[in-house]
Write a protein that holds these residues in place. Sequence first.
Motif, PDB file in Angstrom:
ATOM      1  N   GLU A 102       0.842  -1.191   0.000  1.00 59.10           N
ATOM      2  CA  GLU A 102       0.000   0.000   0.000  1.00 59.10           C
ATOM      3  C   GLU A 102       0.877   1.240   0.000  1.00 59.10           C
ATOM      4  N   VAL A 103       0.367   2.318  -0.585  1.00 63.54           N
ATOM      5  CA  VAL A 103       1.097   3.581  -0.692  1.00 63.54           C
ATOM      6  C   VAL A 103       0.271   4.665  -0.004  1.00 63.54           C
ATOM      7  N   PHE A 104       0.814   5.234   1.045  1.00 61.26           N
ATOM      8  CA  PHE A 104       0.131   6.265   1.829  1.00 61.26           C
ATOM      9  C   PHE A 104       0.599   7.638   1.348  1.00 61.26           C
ATOM     10  N   THR A 105      -0.333   8.439   0.859  1.00 65.54           N
ATOM     11  CA  THR A 105       0.021   9.728   0.266  1.00 65.54           C
ATOM     12  C   THR A 105      -0.778  10.868   0.901  1.00 65.54           C
ATOM     13  N   ASN A 106      -0.528  12.062   0.406  1.00 68.57           N
ATOM     14  CA  ASN A 106      -1.269  13.236   0.861  1.00 68.57           C
ATOM     15  C   ASN A 106      -2.686  13.275   0.309  1.00 68.57           C
ATOM     16  N   LYS A 107      -3.001  12.425  -0.658  1.00 70.63           N
ATOM     17  CA  LYS A 107      -4.330  12.398  -1.253  1.00 70.63           C
ATOM     18  C   LYS A 107      -5.171  11.237  -0.741  1.00 70.63           C
ATOM     19  N   ALA A 108      -4.581  10.062  -0.686  1.00 76.34           N
ATOM     20  CA  ALA A 108      -5.294   8.860  -0.261  1.00 76.34           C
ATOM     21  C   ALA A 108      -4.272   7.756  -0.038  1.00 76.34           C
ATOM     22  N   THR A 109      -4.765   6.601   0.385  1.00 79.99           N
ATOM     23  CA  THR A 109      -3.936   5.402   0.458  1.00 79.99           C
ATOM     24  C   THR A 109      -4.319   4.511  -0.710  1.00 79.99           C
ATOM     25  N   TYR A 110      -3.313   4.044  -1.460  1.00 79.51           N
ATOM     26  CA  TYR A 110      -3.575   3.312  -2.691  1.00 79.51           C
ATOM     27  C   TYR A 110      -3.060   1.876  -2.611  1.00 79.51           C
ATOM     28  N   ALA A 158       2.530   5.975 -12.848  1.00 78.47           N
ATOM     29  CA  ALA A 158       1.815   7.228 -13.109  1.00 78.47           C
ATOM     30  C   ALA A 158       1.514   7.957 -11.803  1.00 78.47           C
ATOM     31  N   LEU A 159       1.195   7.193 -10.767  1.00 79.10           N
ATOM     32  CA  LEU A 159       0.931   7.805  -9.462  1.00 79.10           C
ATOM     33  C   LEU A 159       2.169   8.528  -8.949  1.00 79.10           C
ATOM     34  N   PHE A 160       3.327   7.878  -9.025  1.00 77.85           N
ATOM     35  CA  PHE A 160       4.565   8.484  -8.532  1.00 77.85           C
ATOM     36  C   PHE A 160       5.007   9.668  -9.389  1.00 77.85           C
ATOM     37  N   ASP A 161       4.564   9.694 -10.643  1.00 82.57           N
ATOM     38  CA  ASP A 161       4.932  10.804 -11.540  1.00 82.57           C
ATOM     39  C   ASP A 161       4.113  12.062 -11.271  1.00 82.57           C
ATOM     40  N   ARG A 162       3.014  11.914 -10.579  1.00 79.39           N
ATOM     41  CA  ARG A 162       2.144  13.076 -10.341  1.00 79.39           C
ATOM     42  C   ARG A 162       2.823  14.094  -9.409  1.00 79.39           C
ATOM     43  N   GLU A 163       2.856  15.343  -9.829  1.00 79.21           N
ATOM     44  CA  GLU A 163       3.505  16.380  -9.041  1.00 79.21           C
ATOM     45  C   GLU A 163       2.722  16.721  -7.769  1.00 79.21           C
ATOM     46  N   ASP A 164       1.412  16.428  -7.777  1.00 79.61           N
ATOM     47  CA  ASP A 164       0.595  16.767  -6.616  1.00 79.61           C
ATOM     48  C   ASP A 164       0.595  15.654  -5.560  1.00 79.61           C
ATOM     49  N   ILE A 165       1.326  14.576  -5.803  1.00 80.89           N
ATOM     50  CA  ILE A 165       1.352  13.448  -4.875  1.00 80.89           C
ATOM     51  C   ILE A 165       2.643  13.452  -4.061  1.00 80.89           C
TER      52      ILE A 165
END
Length: 285
Positions: A102-110, A158-165
């Motif tokens: 799982e990946v915990f980010t500033n937007k959600a957990t994926y 693509a998730l890791f490439d997002r500048e807002d993540i």
Amino acid sequence: MQLIATDLDGTLLNENHEISAENRQALQMAKDNGVEIVVATGRSYSAAKLPLRNAGLDFPIICLNGAKIYDKAEQLIRSAPLDKQTCREIQQVCQQNNMYFEVFTNKATYSESREKFLEVMIDIMVSAFPHLSREDVELEATNRFQQERIETVDDFEALFDREDIEVYKMLAFSMDDTTLERVRETLEKAPDLTITSSGLSNLEFNHPDAQKGIAVELFAKKYGIKMKDVMAIGDNFNDVSMIKAAGFGVAMGNANEEIKAMANFTTRTNREDGVAYAVRKFLSK
């Protein structure tokens, strides 16, 4: 004692993932006596707030193993995200070893798949709690998915490439100890990465600055509290840094023997209101 830092799962929370009346009363008593309380957990902020809110408590939160620190006004006062290239390396190694992560980010957990998540969680819970029925295990696994608000994603690149993540933690699971050790050994020399564990069958990946001990010290400094006046309570390896950093480190009765050996005191288990026992025993010191 001027500050109590407590872990959640396996510590403040009982076997039902709730804060008991005894633990709630003891922490409220400490707060009423001028002691600051902070929760230090591997959970996300929203998942950490849930059991506190259910118990009628409102404490500052250090979440994601110290990657984010929220003060008493619920304001983010520090964050320590992972480098994106490091995230890609973790993803690659986990996928090569067939580990759910799982990946915990500033937007959600994926995660990549709700079905795979449920399969992994059920396997872990069947092993850890053999007395539970299959129906109970499936319910617990579903609750975990809902508490963390996990969203599925097909393309992590693509998730890791997002500048807002921003990625604050990655969490990987395996029922095979050999796999866990192999992944740890593969990644432990990666720059800008620290690896811990919060329970059976998992590895947690954070930035080296995202450790509970560092976060508790920063929180204490903000409120003019010296670490010698801090009690830290925990049960697992992601709690070690704060148990060592605190003036008084407390291990839960259900903690690993290695963690108990690092602590100044071992309290009762999380099923026996161990947090309340430690707080009441040492509050006057």
